[in-house]
Write a protein that holds these residues in place. Structure first.
Motif, PDB file in Angstrom:
ATOM      1  N   PHE A 105     -17.932  11.285   1.305  1.00  0.00           N
ATOM      2  CA  PHE A 105     -16.733  11.381   2.130  1.00  0.00           C
ATOM      3  C   PHE A 105     -15.465  10.944   1.389  1.00  0.00           C
ATOM      4  CE2 PHE A 105     -19.585  10.687   6.040  1.00  0.00           C
ATOM      5  CZ  PHE A 105     -19.792  12.057   6.133  1.00  0.00           C
ATOM      6  N   GLY A 106     -15.613  10.413   0.175  1.00  0.00           N
ATOM      7  CA  GLY A 106     -14.451   9.982  -0.594  1.00  0.00           C
ATOM      8  C   GLY A 106     -14.005   8.572  -0.304  1.00  0.00           C
ATOM      9  N   VAL A 107     -14.759   7.831   0.518  1.00  0.00           N
ATOM     10  CA  VAL A 107     -14.363   6.465   0.866  1.00  0.00           C
ATOM     11  C   VAL A 107     -14.422   5.555  -0.356  1.00  0.00           C
ATOM     12  CG1 VAL A 107     -14.910   4.474   2.315  1.00  0.00           C
ATOM     13  CG2 VAL A 107     -15.151   6.774   3.231  1.00  0.00           C
ATOM     14  N   VAL A 108     -15.406   5.773  -1.224  1.00  0.00           N
ATOM     15  CA  VAL A 108     -15.534   4.943  -2.414  1.00  0.00           C
ATOM     16  C   VAL A 108     -14.336   5.139  -3.340  1.00  0.00           C
ATOM     17  CG1 VAL A 108     -16.933   4.516  -4.459  1.00  0.00           C
ATOM     18  CG2 VAL A 108     -18.038   4.906  -2.266  1.00  0.00           C
ATOM     19  N   ARG A 109     -13.869   6.376  -3.455  1.00  0.00           N
ATOM     20  CA  ARG A 109     -12.673   6.629  -4.267  1.00  0.00           C
ATOM     21  C   ARG A 109     -11.460   5.907  -3.679  1.00  0.00           C
ATOM     22  NH1 ARG A 109     -11.263  11.085  -7.469  1.00  0.00           N
ATOM     23  NH2 ARG A 109     -13.512  11.314  -7.839  1.00  0.00           N
ATOM     24  N   PHE A 110     -11.374   5.889  -2.344  1.00  0.00           N
ATOM     25  CA  PHE A 110     -10.281   5.168  -1.671  1.00  0.00           C
ATOM     26  C   PHE A 110     -10.346   3.673  -1.976  1.00  0.00           C
ATOM     27  CE2 PHE A 110      -8.969   2.694   2.066  1.00  0.00           C
ATOM     28  CZ  PHE A 110      -7.645   3.107   2.204  1.00  0.00           C
ATOM     29  N   ILE A 111     -11.554   3.102  -1.861  1.00  0.00           N
ATOM     30  CA  ILE A 111     -11.728   1.676  -2.161  1.00  0.00           C
ATOM     31  C   ILE A 111     -11.399   1.394  -3.622  1.00  0.00           C
ATOM     32  CG2 ILE A 111     -13.432  -0.185  -2.291  1.00  0.00           C
ATOM     33  CD1 ILE A 111     -14.879   1.109   0.060  1.00  0.00           C
ATOM     34  N   GLY A 112     -11.767   2.332  -4.494  1.00  0.00           N
ATOM     35  CA  GLY A 112     -11.499   2.146  -5.913  1.00  0.00           C
ATOM     36  C   GLY A 112     -10.021   2.007  -6.220  1.00  0.00           C
ATOM     37  N   PHE A 113      -9.190   2.804  -5.560  1.00  0.00           N
ATOM     38  CA  PHE A 113      -7.748   2.690  -5.773  1.00  0.00           C
ATOM     39  C   PHE A 113      -7.235   1.321  -5.343  1.00  0.00           C
ATOM     40  CE2 PHE A 113      -7.342   7.070  -6.843  1.00  0.00           C
ATOM     41  CZ  PHE A 113      -6.069   7.224  -7.373  1.00  0.00           C
ATOM     42  N   LEU A 114      -7.738   0.834  -4.237  1.00  0.00           N
ATOM     43  CA  LEU A 114      -7.241  -0.446  -3.716  1.00  0.00           C
ATOM     44  C   LEU A 114      -7.698  -1.632  -4.562  1.00  0.00           C
ATOM     45  CD1 LEU A 114      -7.736   0.049   0.139  1.00  0.00           C
ATOM     46  CD2 LEU A 114      -5.709   0.499  -1.254  1.00  0.00           C
ATOM     47  N   LEU A 115      -8.903  -1.555  -5.130  1.00  0.00           N
ATOM     48  CA  LEU A 115      -9.462  -2.683  -5.881  1.00  0.00           C
ATOM     49  C   LEU A 115      -9.191  -2.606  -7.379  1.00  0.00           C
ATOM     50  CD1 LEU A 115     -12.938  -3.168  -4.150  1.00  0.00           C
ATOM     51  CD2 LEU A 115     -10.812  -4.398  -3.753  1.00  0.00           C
ATOM     52  N   GLU A 116      -8.532  -1.558  -7.825  1.00  0.00           N
ATOM     53  CA  GLU A 116      -8.251  -1.415  -9.250  1.00  0.00           C
ATOM     54  C   GLU A 116      -7.507  -2.619  -9.845  1.00  0.00           C
ATOM     55  OE1 GLU A 116      -8.309   1.096 -12.828  1.00  0.00           O
ATOM     56  OE2 GLU A 116      -9.263   1.346 -10.879  1.00  0.00           O
ATOM     57  N   PRO A 117      -6.490  -3.166  -9.180  1.00  0.00           N
ATOM     58  CA  PRO A 117      -5.775  -4.310  -9.762  1.00  0.00           C
ATOM     59  C   PRO A 117      -6.627  -5.556  -9.908  1.00  0.00           C
ATOM     60  CG  PRO A 117      -4.480  -3.277  -8.026  1.00  0.00           C
ATOM     61  CD  PRO A 117      -5.853  -2.683  -7.941  1.00  0.00           C
ATOM     62  N   LEU A 118      -7.748  -5.643  -9.183  1.00  0.00           N
ATOM     63  CA  LEU A 118      -8.635  -6.801  -9.296  1.00  0.00           C
ATOM     64  C   LEU A 118      -9.733  -6.575 -10.323  1.00  0.00           C
ATOM     65  CD1 LEU A 118      -9.771  -9.540  -8.313  1.00  0.00           C
ATOM     66  CD2 LEU A 118     -11.049  -8.260  -6.574  1.00  0.00           C
ATOM     67  N   MET A 119     -10.418  -5.448 -10.234  1.00  0.00           N
ATOM     68  CA  MET A 119     -11.586  -5.199 -11.069  1.00  0.00           C
ATOM     69  C   MET A 119     -11.212  -4.891 -12.524  1.00  0.00           C
ATOM     70  SD  MET A 119     -13.981  -5.716  -8.945  1.00  0.00           S
ATOM     71  CE  MET A 119     -15.404  -5.195  -9.919  1.00  0.00           C
ATOM     72  N   ARG A 120     -10.115  -4.194 -12.746  1.00  0.00           N
ATOM     73  CA  ARG A 120      -9.749  -3.815 -14.110  1.00  0.00           C
ATOM     74  C   ARG A 120      -9.391  -5.025 -14.979  1.00  0.00           C
ATOM     75  NH1 ARG A 120     -10.961   0.636 -16.804  1.00  0.00           N
ATOM     76  NH2 ARG A 120     -10.306   1.925 -15.050  1.00  0.00           N
ATOM     77  N   PRO A 121      -8.526  -5.947 -14.528  1.00  0.00           N
ATOM     78  CA  PRO A 121      -8.203  -7.092 -15.391  1.00  0.00           C
ATOM     79  C   PRO A 121      -9.376  -8.053 -15.587  1.00  0.00           C
ATOM     80  CG  PRO A 121      -6.529  -6.772 -13.697  1.00  0.00           C
ATOM     81  CD  PRO A 121      -7.694  -5.921 -13.312  1.00  0.00           C
ATOM     82  N   LEU A 122     -10.183  -8.250 -14.545  1.00  0.00           N
ATOM     83  CA  LEU A 122     -11.271  -9.224 -14.646  1.00  0.00           C
ATOM     84  C   LEU A 122     -12.463  -8.700 -15.438  1.00  0.00           C
ATOM     85  CD1 LEU A 122     -11.427 -10.868 -11.097  1.00  0.00           C
ATOM     86  CD2 LEU A 122     -10.664 -11.903 -13.228  1.00  0.00           C
ATOM     87  N   PHE A 123     -12.941  -7.515 -15.093  1.00  0.00           N
ATOM     88  CA  PHE A 123     -14.198  -7.016 -15.641  1.00  0.00           C
ATOM     89  C   PHE A 123     -14.055  -5.730 -16.460  1.00  0.00           C
ATOM     90  CE2 PHE A 123     -15.170  -9.008 -11.440  1.00  0.00           C
ATOM     91  CZ  PHE A 123     -15.775 -10.152 -11.929  1.00  0.00           C
ATOM     92  N   LYS A 124     -12.848  -5.206 -16.576  1.00  0.00           N
ATOM     93  CA  LYS A 124     -12.591  -3.964 -17.315  1.00  0.00           C
ATOM     94  C   LYS A 124     -13.444  -2.807 -16.782  1.00  0.00           C
ATOM     95  CE  LYS A 124     -10.821  -5.701 -21.703  1.00  0.00           C
ATOM     96  NZ  LYS A 124     -10.997  -5.699 -23.183  1.00  0.00           N
ATOM     97  N   VAL A 125     -13.514  -2.705 -15.471  1.00  0.00           N
ATOM     98  CA  VAL A 125     -14.169  -1.586 -14.810  1.00  0.00           C
ATOM     99  C   VAL A 125     -13.221  -1.064 -13.743  1.00  0.00           C
ATOM    100  CG1 VAL A 125     -16.504  -2.453 -15.232  1.00  0.00           C
ATOM    101  CG2 VAL A 125     -15.324  -3.071 -13.115  1.00  0.00           C
ATOM    102  N   PRO A 126     -13.366   0.209 -13.346  1.00  0.00           N
ATOM    103  CA  PRO A 126     -12.476   0.742 -12.306  1.00  0.00           C
ATOM    104  C   PRO A 126     -12.668   0.035 -10.969  1.00  0.00           C
ATOM    105  CG  PRO A 126     -13.595   2.513 -13.490  1.00  0.00           C
ATOM    106  CD  PRO A 126     -14.241   1.239 -13.912  1.00  0.00           C
ATOM    107  N   GLY A 127     -11.761   0.298 -10.066  1.00  0.00           N
ATOM    108  CA  GLY A 127     -11.822  -0.349  -8.756  1.00  0.00           C
ATOM    109  C   GLY A 127     -13.060  -0.013  -7.959  1.00  0.00           C
ATOM    110  N   VAL A 128     -13.679   1.164  -8.217  1.00  0.00           N
ATOM    111  CA  VAL A 128     -14.893   1.515  -7.485  1.00  0.00           C
ATOM    112  C   VAL A 128     -16.014   0.519  -7.773  1.00  0.00           C
ATOM    113  CG1 VAL A 128     -14.409   3.979  -7.307  1.00  0.00           C
ATOM    114  CG2 VAL A 128     -15.548   3.096  -9.350  1.00  0.00           C
ATOM    115  N   GLY A 129     -15.861  -0.230  -8.867  1.00  0.00           N
ATOM    116  CA  GLY A 129     -16.850  -1.263  -9.166  1.00  0.00           C
ATOM    117  C   GLY A 129     -16.913  -2.335  -8.099  1.00  0.00           C
TER     118      GLY A 129
END
Length: 408
Positions: A61-85
């Motif tokens: 349904f694309g919900v994971v892609r939506f969550i990924g956009f919102l969590l990108e600022p957290l997951m990328r600096p900490l763990f170097k993974v996209p927000g979908v992580g």
């Protein structure tokens, strides 16, 4: 003789010896197989199935892609993974092994992760769920719900440390699009991305639901096979006294860390299968609870070769390498054991358990509803889990037959 021929010889010899052991000890093998089947039938299948199906629907349904956009600022600096992580991390903690690998592999197949990002992500998103830590281990084995707090905190803190270390794994990835924390109207962009993901999937609801059930059941059948196999293997190793020999060698390793030598057999068993290892650790007599907690914490974090084999089978369907995951499990084991030891006195003795109770006494508040709900849920799984499993398997067979007819 080259290395490939040596590997083939070793694998063939191992398989032959295993077959001989199965023929020599049929009754013990049957009982061990039955035990593994009961665990899968009553708890693993019904508890993991909803998470697997819902995750497939959320991805479609694309919900994971939506969550990924919102969590990108957290997951990328900490763990170097996209927000979908962040979605994989949350679902992995909630549902337990090997959900993190399943969701990571699924997102890799959707090209929402690069291979290096997937290897980083899978290393810290496979963890034991709270139900198993509190319900099965703390209450079921140790009869001490408060111990679950130490085990859970140590387990998840260890996972975070592994994620921070694994951010240095692999070469730096070039991000083709600008970081979303610099974008304006982030919610709008996230919704647009989710809509595009849904259009790319383009499966009707009935097809999407059927594929989600089929994929989830297929994975759970594979998991059940590994649980039964390693349950039998662990039993056979004990019968032929290999467990005792390796446990004797592990006693020297335990002595280095000033841990009781009696925990050698539980530790070796836990390296193969976490449930049996945790149970044997809790049943070891005349051992201080702090040492039992340290070994149990290591076993839960290492996750056992049984779980690791399940993860390896899931990752084999992608280009995600298994070796980084295995190294991460070793790191996680030592981190979790270290946190359990460090936090024992300030958190468990001085905070959770009153000093007058003593470390081996169950405090009265440990039996309140906040903890007993884990035991109640586990009891429900044992009672109604087989019915859920059987019903789902019937649906899976019907869907599989329908799929064969469509393509025939």
């Amino acid at each position: 003789m080259n290395i490939t021929k040596v590997n083939s010889l070793i694998l063939a010899t191992t398989a032959l010896l295993l077959a001989i052991a199965l023929i020599s000890f049929p009754q013990a093998s049957f009982e061990a197989s039955q035990r593994g089947l009961q665990i899968w039938w009553g708890v693993v299948f019904p508890s993991l199935l909803p998470f697997f199906i819902i995750s497939e629907l959320l991805i479609g349904f694309g919900v994971v892609r939506f969550i990924g956009f919102l969590l990108e600022p957290l997951m990328r600096p900490l763990f170097k993974v996209p927000g979908v992580g962040g979605f994989v991390w949350a679902m992995g903690m909630a549902s337990g092994y090997p959900a993190g690998a399943k969701f990571t592999a699924r997102l890799r197949q959707e090209n929402q992760l690069t291979a290096i990002e997937a290897e980083r992500l899978v290393s810290f998103t496979n963890s034991s769920n709270p139900l198993f830590i509190f319900g099965a281990v703390a209450i079921g084995f140790f009869q001490n719900a408060s111990l679950g707090i130490i085990l859970a905190i140590s387990h998840y803190l260890g996972n975070i440390c592994v994620g921070l270390i694994m951010r240095f794994h692999g070469k730096e990835n070039v991000i083709s699009k600008p970081s979303i924390n610099r974008r304006k109207r982030i919610i709008h962009e996230a919704l647009r991305s989710a809509h595009e993901s849904r259009l790319q999937d383009n499966r009707p609801l009935g097809k999407l639901l059927g594929d989600a059930i089929t994929s989830s059941v297929h994975t759970l059948l594979m998991i059940g096979g590994f649980i039964i196999l390693f349950s039998v293997l662990n039993k056979l190793l004990s019968i032929v006294h290999i467990t005792a020999v390796v446990a004797y060698l592990l006693e020297y390793v335990l002595a280095v860390f000033d841990l009781p030598e009696e925990l050698g057999i539980p530790l070796f068993s836990g390296l193969f299968e976490i449930t049996l290892g945790s149970q044997l650790t809790s049943e070891t007599p005349n051992i201080s609870l702090i040492y039992q907690a340290v070994i149990t914490s290591f076993i839960l974090a290492f996750s056992g070769l049984s779980v690791q084999a399940q993860v390896a089978s899931i990752l084999a369907e992608t280009d995600i390498r298994f070796r980084p995951f295995f190294v991460a499990r070793i790191f996680h084991g030592f981190f979790a054991a270290l946190f359990a030891y460090i936090l024992w006195k300030p958190l468990y003795i001085n905070t959770i358990v009153k000093p007058e109770h003593g470390p081996n006494v169950i405090p009265s508040f440990s039996l309140n509803t906040n903890f007993s709900m884990f035991y109640d849920f586990l009891h429900i799984m044992w009672t109604y889990g087989p019915i859920i499993t059987l019903t789902t398997l019937c649906c899976y067979v019907l869907l599989y037959i329908k799929k064969i007819r469509l393509f025939s």
